[in-house]
Each structure stands twice: as structure tokens, then as C-alpha cells.
Motif scaffolding. Structure first.
Motif, PDB file in Angstrom:
ATOM      1  N   THR A 194       0.837  -1.086   0.130  1.00 20.09           N
ATOM      2  CA  THR A 194      -0.050   0.041  -0.037  1.00 20.09           C
ATOM      3  C   THR A 194       0.966   1.309   0.007  1.00 20.09           C
ATOM      4  OG1 THR A 194      -1.886  -1.119   1.232  1.00 20.09           O
ATOM      5  CG2 THR A 194      -1.614   1.305   1.124  1.00 20.09           C
ATOM      6  N   SER A 195       0.419   2.393  -0.824  1.00 15.33           N
ATOM      7  CA  SER A 195       1.287   3.539  -0.877  1.00 15.33           C
ATOM      8  C   SER A 195       0.823   4.357   0.543  1.00 15.33           C
ATOM      9  CB  SER A 195       0.791   4.359  -2.084  1.00 15.33           C
ATOM     10  OG  SER A 195       1.411   3.575  -3.157  1.00 15.33           O
ATOM     11  N   SER A 196       1.678   4.934   1.088  1.00  8.95           N
ATOM     12  CA  SER A 196       1.454   5.814   2.353  1.00  8.95           C
ATOM     13  C   SER A 196       1.262   7.103   1.931  1.00  8.95           C
ATOM     14  CB  SER A 196       2.761   5.619   3.393  1.00  8.95           C
ATOM     15  OG  SER A 196       2.869   4.488   3.724  1.00  8.95           O
ATOM     16  N   LEU A 197       0.285   7.907   2.680  1.00  6.53           N
ATOM     17  CA  LEU A 197       0.115   9.278   2.462  1.00  6.53           C
ATOM     18  C   LEU A 197       0.385   9.870   3.880  1.00  6.53           C
ATOM     19  CD1 LEU A 197      -1.096  11.988   1.242  1.00  6.53           C
ATOM     20  CD2 LEU A 197      -3.364  11.083   1.428  1.00  6.53           C
ATOM     21  N   ILE A 198       1.077  10.563   4.076  1.00  5.18           N
ATOM     22  CA  ILE A 198       1.676  11.098   5.652  1.00  5.18           C
ATOM     23  C   ILE A 198       1.351  12.357   5.856  1.00  5.18           C
ATOM     24  CG2 ILE A 198       3.439  11.084   7.007  1.00  5.18           C
ATOM     25  CD1 ILE A 198       2.303   8.184   6.521  1.00  5.18           C
ATOM     26  N   THR A 199       0.830  12.830   6.502  1.00  2.00           N
ATOM     27  CA  THR A 199       0.524  14.187   7.079  1.00  2.00           C
ATOM     28  C   THR A 199       1.650  14.889   7.662  1.00  2.00           C
ATOM     29  OG1 THR A 199      -1.587  14.146   6.993  1.00  2.00           O
ATOM     30  CG2 THR A 199      -0.764  16.044   8.073  1.00  2.00           C
ATOM     31  N   VAL A 200       2.317  16.046   7.096  1.00  2.00           N
ATOM     32  CA  VAL A 200       3.450  16.596   7.575  1.00  2.00           C
ATOM     33  C   VAL A 200       2.823  18.150   8.502  1.00  2.00           C
ATOM     34  CG1 VAL A 200       5.053  16.093   6.135  1.00  2.00           C
ATOM     35  CG2 VAL A 200       3.890  18.125   5.612  1.00  2.00           C
ATOM     36  N   PRO A 201       3.305  18.276   9.585  1.00  2.00           N
ATOM     37  CA  PRO A 201       2.852  19.316  10.317  1.00  2.00           C
ATOM     38  C   PRO A 201       3.387  20.663   9.974  1.00  2.00           C
ATOM     39  CG  PRO A 201       4.433  18.289  11.658  1.00  2.00           C
ATOM     40  CD  PRO A 201       4.148  17.596  10.163  1.00  2.00           C
ATOM     41  N   MET A 202       2.538  21.719   9.703  1.00  2.00           N
ATOM     42  CA  MET A 202       2.750  22.783   9.294  1.00  2.00           C
ATOM     43  C   MET A 202       2.251  24.133  10.185  1.00  2.00           C
ATOM     44  SD  MET A 202       2.851  23.075   5.023  1.00  2.00           S
ATOM     45  CE  MET A 202       1.016  23.621   4.933  1.00  2.00           C
ATOM     46  N   VAL A 203       1.602  23.795  11.296  1.00  2.00           N
ATOM     47  CA  VAL A 203       0.942  24.482  12.210  1.00  2.00           C
ATOM     48  C   VAL A 203       1.717  25.484  12.884  1.00  2.00           C
ATOM     49  CG1 VAL A 203       0.786  23.031  14.136  1.00  2.00           C
ATOM     50  CG2 VAL A 203      -1.311  24.694  13.603  1.00  2.00           C
ATOM     51  N   GLY A 204       3.038  24.861  13.005  1.00  2.00           N
ATOM     52  CA  GLY A 204       4.059  25.994  13.728  1.00  2.00           C
ATOM     53  C   GLY A 204       4.463  25.256  14.950  1.00  2.00           C
ATOM     54  N   TYR A 205       3.871  24.352  15.393  1.00  2.00           N
ATOM     55  CA  TYR A 205       4.316  23.609  16.646  1.00  2.00           C
ATOM     56  C   TYR A 205       3.909  21.978  16.697  1.00  2.00           C
ATOM     57  CZ  TYR A 205       4.315  28.058  19.104  1.00  2.00           C
ATOM     58  OH  TYR A 205       4.548  29.524  19.558  1.00  2.00           O
ATOM     59  N   VAL A 206       4.765  21.171  17.432  1.00  2.00           N
ATOM     60  CA  VAL A 206       4.707  20.143  17.444  1.00  2.00           C
ATOM     61  C   VAL A 206       4.806  19.579  18.887  1.00  2.00           C
ATOM     62  CG1 VAL A 206       5.582  19.121  15.288  1.00  2.00           C
ATOM     63  CG2 VAL A 206       6.931  19.589  17.151  1.00  2.00           C
ATOM     64  N   THR A 207       4.405  18.482  19.547  1.00  2.00           N
ATOM     65  CA  THR A 207       3.944  18.072  20.943  1.00  2.00           C
ATOM     66  C   THR A 207       5.539  18.017  21.393  1.00  2.00           C
ATOM     67  OG1 THR A 207       2.174  16.864  20.043  1.00  2.00           O
ATOM     68  CG2 THR A 207       3.042  16.286  22.419  1.00  2.00           C
ATOM     69  N   ARG A 208       5.526  18.448  22.884  1.00  2.00           N
ATOM     70  CA  ARG A 208       6.683  18.552  23.198  1.00  2.00           C
ATOM     71  C   ARG A 208       7.317  17.419  23.609  1.00  2.00           C
ATOM     72  NH1 ARG A 208       5.702  22.049  28.792  1.00  2.00           N
ATOM     73  NH2 ARG A 208       5.621  19.700  29.509  1.00  2.00           N
ATOM     74  N   ASP A 209       6.967  16.626  24.567  1.00  2.00           N
ATOM     75  CA  ASP A 209       7.383  15.298  25.036  1.00  2.00           C
ATOM     76  C   ASP A 209       6.391  14.545  25.582  1.00  2.00           C
ATOM     77  OD1 ASP A 209       5.967  15.890  27.518  1.00  2.00           O
ATOM     78  OD2 ASP A 209       7.730  17.230  27.923  1.00  2.00           O
ATOM     79  N   ARG A 210       6.845  13.099  26.131  1.00  2.00           N
ATOM     80  CA  ARG A 210       6.014  12.009  26.156  1.00  2.00           C
ATOM     81  C   ARG A 210       5.050  12.297  27.336  1.00  2.00           C
ATOM     82  NH1 ARG A 210       5.765   8.050  23.027  1.00  2.00           N
ATOM     83  NH2 ARG A 210       5.555   6.436  24.725  1.00  2.00           N
ATOM     84  N   ASN A 211       4.890  13.232  28.148  1.00  2.00           N
ATOM     85  CA  ASN A 211       4.349  13.267  29.114  1.00  2.00           C
ATOM     86  C   ASN A 211       2.859  14.004  28.703  1.00  2.00           C
ATOM     87  OD1 ASN A 211       6.172  13.042  31.266  1.00  2.00           O
ATOM     88  ND2 ASN A 211       7.121  14.802  30.645  1.00  2.00           N
ATOM     89  N   ILE A 212       1.641  13.610  29.780  1.00  2.00           N
ATOM     90  CA  ILE A 212       0.553  14.090  29.263  1.00  2.00           C
ATOM     91  C   ILE A 212       0.529  15.607  29.863  1.00  2.00           C
ATOM     92  CG2 ILE A 212      -2.027  14.073  29.938  1.00  2.00           C
ATOM     93  CD1 ILE A 212      -1.459  10.888  30.216  1.00  2.00           C
ATOM     94  N   THR A 213       0.271  16.484  28.926  1.00  2.00           N
ATOM     95  CA  THR A 213       0.251  18.047  29.210  1.00  2.00           C
ATOM     96  C   THR A 213      -1.166  18.550  28.995  1.00  2.00           C
ATOM     97  OG1 THR A 213       1.351  18.182  27.133  1.00  2.00           O
ATOM     98  CG2 THR A 213       2.697  18.046  29.166  1.00  2.00           C
ATOM     99  N   CYS A 214      -1.330  19.603  29.397  1.00  2.00           N
ATOM    100  CA  CYS A 214      -2.492  20.531  29.315  1.00  2.00           C
ATOM    101  C   CYS A 214      -2.549  21.795  28.790  1.00  2.00           C
ATOM    102  CB  CYS A 214      -3.140  20.819  30.465  1.00  2.00           C
ATOM    103  SG  CYS A 214      -3.611  19.327  31.820  1.00  2.00           S
ATOM    104  N   GLY A 215      -2.983  22.107  27.430  1.00  2.00           N
ATOM    105  CA  GLY A 215      -3.064  23.301  26.851  1.00  2.00           C
ATOM    106  C   GLY A 215      -3.476  24.351  27.703  1.00  2.00           C
ATOM    107  N   PHE A 216      -4.647  24.065  28.309  1.00  2.00           N
ATOM    108  CA  PHE A 216      -5.299  24.996  29.150  1.00  2.00           C
ATOM    109  C   PHE A 216      -5.496  24.514  30.714  1.00  2.00           C
ATOM    110  CE2 PHE A 216      -6.890  26.023  24.837  1.00  2.00           C
ATOM    111  CZ  PHE A 216      -6.455  27.263  24.754  1.00  2.00           C
TER     112      PHE A 216
END
Length: 715
Positions: free
Chosen positions: A285-307
Motif C-alpha cells: 500500500t502507498s502511504s500518505l503521510i501528513t506533515v505538520p505546518m501549524v508551527g508547533y509539535v508536541t513537546r514530550d511524552r508526558n500528558i500535558t494540558c493546553g489550558f
């Protein structure tokens, strides 16, 4: 003008004018898929004018023995208006009892020119009534028209019918067939439909990528020989391959979340996208992968809260399992602003993505050597200020969308020039035409549209294509390979509702993909005409760009109704020449619910009918050929030729909830034996092989079950 909605049953959307007690009413009426029962039938014309009827026409030539075109039988009625306000007038001295019939039914064909405008009236007591029903004939196709007699004055005694010119001039010939009055019954009998396939006409390749699915499991992918699988959706916009974590965003309390990983010590090796690609390699199967352009990616492997509640105060709702994570809305209903994006994320740019593409090519090879072939330029960017407002509260503009496409696209192509890029992956109707910055202006923003007006008042997609074409002209490099738009019907069918009204509307909603006359039954209230619209944008602004619907779903995946709709959509994608289409979700049931099995839902069997109907890997053909139904709204047909064995494959979708009697006429097909495969509500976990059919002189008559998908394979 006083407007009201008429209750009509018409399988194609027509331009209608109904005159009732002097009030002019215009509306566009959608088709129903339920057929009418022909009880208390009184025929006016079927192969010939019924005995007792007299031709009282004026300024009209009526040929009651025309041999082509014919809807049923061997003859039709050819009608030519030779002067202004001419009329076909058929009178009988043996009136029909109006209390025993309630519908006038006939087929109309506009000949090669079409666009004949006429009105239909009844005669009662020696006079033509004032109430009328108007329509415009379509060229080169038979259209079934059913008119409730309540819209024609509903006389107690009917002594004739007149069809009159409304253009005020002579008109080209049009054709009528199967003209009759009848009473609708409660249990509809089978409806007779004519189908036609010509293997030498309208031939064009079918892209296998129209059968894609997002996140399909390995068993299903193998079963379907899945051509393309998408890693996409809101969470992928902030996936960090280095730490194997993403963010739930507005979908679930804006939380940074680790992806389950049994060996995080070797990261980035073994991250979720690595495993995704590895599965695709196992299933070819051919893969279609989304690349992030929003300007941020997730910081680390902890559960964190945006608000965080402890940091930003009380909020309207919190995650019941992580109560410090709120929804970012204060108790008074206002949004929290000024939060720190670094609470969950780290800043990201095109260099980060370029590093990821470099890692992927080093791990799996480049696109031309078995590596990732397709990349999505993020996901639904004009929803970022909603979906990802914890890190991107500012509304996306025309310029941001273009600049990021060029920045990130050029970085990806620098690493892997053969990689194919898809954008802008917009969510739906509004953002085909306007940016989020337009909507942020508030009020009647679609009229003020400040961002759009600052860019030549061009529709967002049109401008996007134009600018990327200009980039290629200047730089000699194509960045955008596919115009990718997402599509979900907005008419309230993307759900599990299988009530009668929703079932019929869901089946009608596929017309929004292709039908320029279909008025969308939603807040859109416009003609979506999606695929022809996409083609026109590309042909005008960036020729050579391929077409993708990178995310779609018409609802009810766990019901036969959803399977019928999906089978219809797949046939439309093939006929209309789409290059890629990717289904979002194969079930609405949650894990643990009764019947949960995402690999064995009805919608997956619609895909199997095209990709593996016999369990042996046999598939629908790869070259589309001409096919037509006398009523595509009731029974749609799609046909193709398969290169491997020259078999003709014919897919028929009976959208009616009653048996359909069909006559299939084929041309340029020499074989006479047709194998039959069928999917119905009677066996939702299997495709059933039925007895073979024999074609005589290229023709076969048979019956199709209610709500069924039937495939004929003619070798």
C-alpha cells in the motif's frame, strides 16, 4: 413573490414552475429514491396512443410511432412545436375517475438539443385547468417525471392532458413515453428500469487510488489490496516523530499525549509513523503521510494540558481522567487567550519537517524506491484557529497558506523530488472560497471578505492554484501535485441516523459530487458540483494538477444504506476521473460496542465489491466504459473493462427499498455469460455468488433485490 415548497417526486432535479391559484412558485426539488406503486393505472401512451384518445393538438406535429429514442417497448411519441404557444393536447371521451388516481407519470427526452420549456395542464369538463406544472427537458437522456395531481388542480374527472410551449416560439422535437395516471399504493411493486453499457464509448483509465482509506487495519488493507492509506486528521498536525507524541487539540481538551510505544528508548526509530509505513509495505500500500505546518509539535511524552485549570483558572469542562486539562472556555463562555503554547508543544518549522523527511528517506527509501510516495501539507489549515487555538489562535490567511505551502513543499521536494504533495487539504465548502481571516471579520463576513478582496477577490482555492502555478513558472519546479479538498455532506447525513428521510437524503447526497443541477439540501443551499468545480479550477489556474478528495464519508457505515451510498460514490469517482479519494472511518461503533468490527462493516463490503468481490482478489475494471440508467437516482450503474483478462465489470446499485426489474442492453461486448456477485442486507457479512446470467444479442432481463449492490462480470 410568495415562495413555498412543493411536494413532488422527481428523480432528477429540474427547474420547476408551479402555478397554483395565480401564485408563481419556483423551487428545485430533490429526488426521492422510493418508487411509486402503479395501482389503478390508466395509460395514455405506451407504444401507441391508447384507444379512445384523440389528438386535439394545435400548432404541433405529433408522431405516435417514433422508433428512436425509446424509453420502453418499441415506440415513443415525438412532439414538435411549430409555432409560439403550441400545445400537444390528448383528449378522451371516457374520462378518468379523479378519485382513483393521484399522480401523472411520464418520461421525457429532450432529443439532441434539449432545453424545451413546457407546462403540463389537465382537461376537466371540456376546459383546460389554470393550475400547471412546468419543466425543462434535458438533452440525450430520459427523465422520469411524477406530478401529484394536487399540483394540477386535482379534478374529480380527467378528460385530457395538454403540454404547451412556454418559450413563445417554435421548439425542437422532444419525446414522451409511458404516459399514464395512477394511484400510489402502500406496497410498491417492482419498478422496471433500462440500463445500457457500451464498451467502446467514453473509455478512460480509473485510478486505483480512489479506493483509499485512512488508518485501515492490516487485515482490511490486505483484503482490499488497499492502494493508498492516509495518516491524517487533527492529531497528525502536531505529531512529533522524535518523541512519538501528538496532541488531542480541540477534539479532547488540548492535551499533549504520548503514543503507546513498547520501546521509547530507541526513538525516533519505531515511532507511530514508522509502524504505519511498515504495515503499508507489508500490504503493498502507498502511504500518505501528513506533515505538520501549524508551527508547533508536541513537546514530550508526558500528558500535558493546553489550558491547565491550575494555571488559567476554572473552565466550562475538564477531562474527567485528567481534571487539570480544561477545554479553554471560561465559565462565562469566553475563550481563554494568552496561554503559553509551550505548555504542550515546541516550536516547529520547515527545517523540522525537512529533517523528518530526511529520516524517512534514510529509513524507508525515497518515493521512487519504495519509500513514502505521498505527503499531505498538514490538515484543514483554515480550521487551525479553532482546532489548534491553543497554539495557533490567529486565523489562517491567504498569504500564510501559500507561504507555508511554498516553504514546506520546497523543503520536502529538496529531499525527495519524486514525492507527491497534496494540499491544501481544506475541510469543506466555506474554505474552498474564503480564508479563516475572512470569517474572523464577523458579521456578514462573506460579503465583506477582507482577506479575499485583498487578493483580487479570488476564491481561495483558485488563488492558491494560480499562485503555485506562478511559482512553478518562476522557479521551474512544481510543488503541488494534487489539489486536495475534504468533503462531508452538510445535510445531516454524516451520522448513524437511518430513519427513512435520512436514508433517502444520504443516497441523494452523492449528487453533490457531480450533478450541476443538484441544490444541496443543507445550509449551503447551493450547487456544490464538487468534482466538475475542482476540474474547472485546475484547468483554469494550474493545468496538470491531479484531483484528490483526501477525506470524505457520507455516514451510516454500519448499515446497508451507508454501503449503497459508498458504492455509488466509488462509481462516481471512477466515472468522473478522480485521481485519489480516501475514506475517513469504516465504523461509527466504539470498541467494545455490539457489532464492533471495523474490518467487516457494510461500508467495507462496498469497497470489497470493487476491490475483492470473490475473495480471490478479483476487482472492478481499470478502464471506465460508458454506462447509463434510465433513472440513476433509483438505480445507478457503472461499468469498466479489466486489463488483465478483458472482462467487462458492471456495478449496479439499487437504491430503492423494493425489487427492481431491469433490462440491460450491452454493445461492443461479445461474451454472453455473466457471473453475478451481490451484497444485500440479508447477508451483511458476505458477498454472495448468484447463478450466472446469459446475454442474448447483448441483452439480459433480471431482477435486483431491494437495497442491493450487484456486480456482473462478463468474460
Amino acid at each position: 413573490m410568495h415562495l413555498k415548497r412543493l411536494t413532488l417526486t422527481i428523480p432528477l432535479t429540474l427547474s420547476l414552475v408551479a402555478c397554483n391559484t395565480g401564485t408563481l412558485t419556483r423551487t428545485s426539488v430533490p429526488s426521492e429514491v422510493m418508487p411509486a406503486a402503479l395501482t389503478n393505472q390508466s395509460t395514455v401512451f405506451a407504444d401507441s396512443l391508447t384507444a379512445g384518445y384523440q389528438n386535439w393538438s394545435w400548432s404541433t406535429t405529433a408522431d405516435f410511432a417514433a422508433t428512436t429514442p425509446v424509453q420502453a417497448g418499441t415506440r415513443a411519441m415525438k412532439v414538435t412545436f411549430t409555432a409560439a404557444w403550441a400545445g400537444l393536447y390528448l383528449h378522451t371521451d371516457a374520462p378518468i375517475d379523479g378519485s382513483k388516481v393521484d399522480t401523472l407519470r411520464f418520461y421525457v427526452h429532450g432529443g439532441t438539443t434539449g432545453n424545451q420549456a413546457v407546462r403540463v395542464v389537465l382537461e376537466a369538463g371540456g376546459s383546460l385547468l389554470s393550475q400547471s406544472f412546468s419543466l425543462t427537458a434535458k438533452p440525450n437522456v430520459w427523465t422520469l417525471v411524477e406530478i401529484p395531481l394536487s399540483n394540477l388542480g386535482k379534478p374529480s374527472s380527467i378528460s385530457g392532458i395538454a403540454i404547451q410551449d412556454t418559450l413563445g416560439k417554435a421548439q425542437p422535437a422532444f419525446f414522451l413515453d409511458e404516459v399514464m395516471f395512477y394511484q400510489k399504493g402502500t406496497t410498491p411493486p417492482p419498478v422496471a428500469l433500462s440500463l445500457y453499457v457500451d464498451a467502446a464509448l467514453a473509455r478512460k483509465p480509473i485510478s486505483p487510488n480512489i479506493y483509499g482509506i485512512s488508518f485501515a487495519g492490516e487485515t482490511l488493507a490486505r483484503d482490499l489490496k488497499l492502494p493508498v492509506r492516509r495518516w491524517g486528521g487533527n492529531r497528525t498536525s502536531r505529531f512529533n516523530y522524535k518523541v512519538d507524541a501528538d496532541t488531542t487539540a480541540n477534539d479532547w481538551y488540548f492535551e499533549g499525549y504520548p503514543v503507546a510505544n513498547s520501546n521509547p528508548g530507541i526513538l525516533p526509530r519505531g515511532n507511530a509513523v514508522d509502524l504505519f509505513i511498515q504495515q503499508d509495505k507489508r500490504t503493498a500500500t502507498s502511504s500518505l503521510i501528513t506533515v505538520p505546518m501549524v508551527g508547533y509539535v508536541t513537546r514530550d511524552r508526558n500528558i500535558t494540558c493546553g489550558f491547565s485549570v491550575s494555571k488559567y483558572g476554572a473552565q466550562q469542562a475538564v477531562d474527567p481522567w485528567h481534571t487539570d486539562c480544561g477545554n479553554g472556555i471560561k465559565p462565562d463562555g469566553s475563550f481563554i487567550t494568552g496561554n503559553n503554547p509551550l505548555d504542550t508543544s515546541v516550536a516547529s518549522n520547515s527545517a523540522f519537517v525537512q529533517g523528518w523527511i530526511t529520516y524517512l528517506t534514510q529509513t524507508f527509501g525515497k518515493a521512487g524506491a519504495g519509500g513514502v510516495k505521498y505527503y499531505n501539507l498538514d490538515n484543514e489549515p483554515n480550521l487551525w484557529n479553532s482546532t489548534h487555538r491553543d497554539v495557533h489562535p490567529q486565523p489562517t490567511s491567504y498569504d500564510e497558506l501559500l507561504n507555508k505551502t511554498i516553504d514546506y513543499g520546497s523543503k520536502i521536494k529538496a529531499v525527495d523530488p519524486a514525492a507527491q504533495l497534496l494540499g491544501p487539504a481544506e475541510w469543506g465548502w466555506s474554505n474552498y472560497f474564503y480564508s479563516a481571516r475572512d470569517a474572523a471579520a464577523g458579521g456578514d463576513w462573506w460579503n465583506t471578505r477582507p482577506d479575499r478582496k485583498a487578493h483580487g477577490d479570488m476564491e481561495l482555492v483558485a488563488w492558491y492554484l494560480q499562485q503555485l502555478k506562478a511559482y512553478e513558472t518562476t522557479n521551474g519546479k512544481r510543488l503541488l501535485d494534487y489539489l486536495d479538498l475534504h468533503y462531508y455532506p452538510q445535510s445531516g447525513v454524516y451520522n448513524n441516523d437511518i430513519s427513512a428521510a435520512t436514508r433517502y437524503k444520504r443516497l441523494r447526497s452523492t449528487r453533490s459530487l457531480w450533478d450541476p443541477t443538484y441544490l444541496d439540501e443543507s445550509w449551503i443551499a447551493d450547487k456544490v458540483n464538487l468534482i466538475p468545480r475542482m476540474k474547472a479550477w485546475v484547468n483554469t489556474y494550474y493545468p496538470g494538477t491531479k484531483l484528490a478528495i483526501g477525506e470524505y464519508n457520507f455516514g451510516a457505515p454500519d448499515d446497508i444504506n451507508g454501503a449503497l451510498t459508498e458504492a455509488d460514490a466509488l462509481g462516481i469517482f471512477a466515472r468522473e476521473g478522480m485521481d485519489m479519494a480516501v475514506l475517513w472511518g469504516t465504523t461509527f461503533l466504539g470498541e467494545g460496542q455490539a457489532g464492533y468490527d471495523p474490518d467487516r462493516t457494510p461500508i467495507t463490503y462496498a469497497l470489497r465489491m470493487y476491490r475483492n468481490y470473490d475473495g480471490l482478489g478479483s476487482a472492478f475494471g481499470d478502464t471506465y466504459v460508458h454506462s447509463a440508467s434510465t433513472d440513476q437516482a433509483k438505480l445507478s450503474i457503472y461499468a469498466a473493462e479489466r486489463a488483465s483478462d478483458r472482462a467487462i465489470t458492471i456495478m449496479m446499485v439499487n437504491k430503492q427499498e423494493t425489487v427492481a426489474n431491469i433490462t440491460l442492453q450491452t454493445k461492443n461486448i461479445t461474451a454472453t455469460n455473466a457471473k453475478v456477485f451481490q451484497y444485500t442486507a440479508a447477508a451483511l457479512k458476505s458477498i454472495v455468488t448468484k447463478p450466472d446470467l446469459t446475454l442474448s444479442a447483448g441483452k439480459v432481463t433480471t431482477s435486483l433485490p431491494a437495497s442491493s449492490i450487484t456486480l456482473l462480470v462478463i468474460k
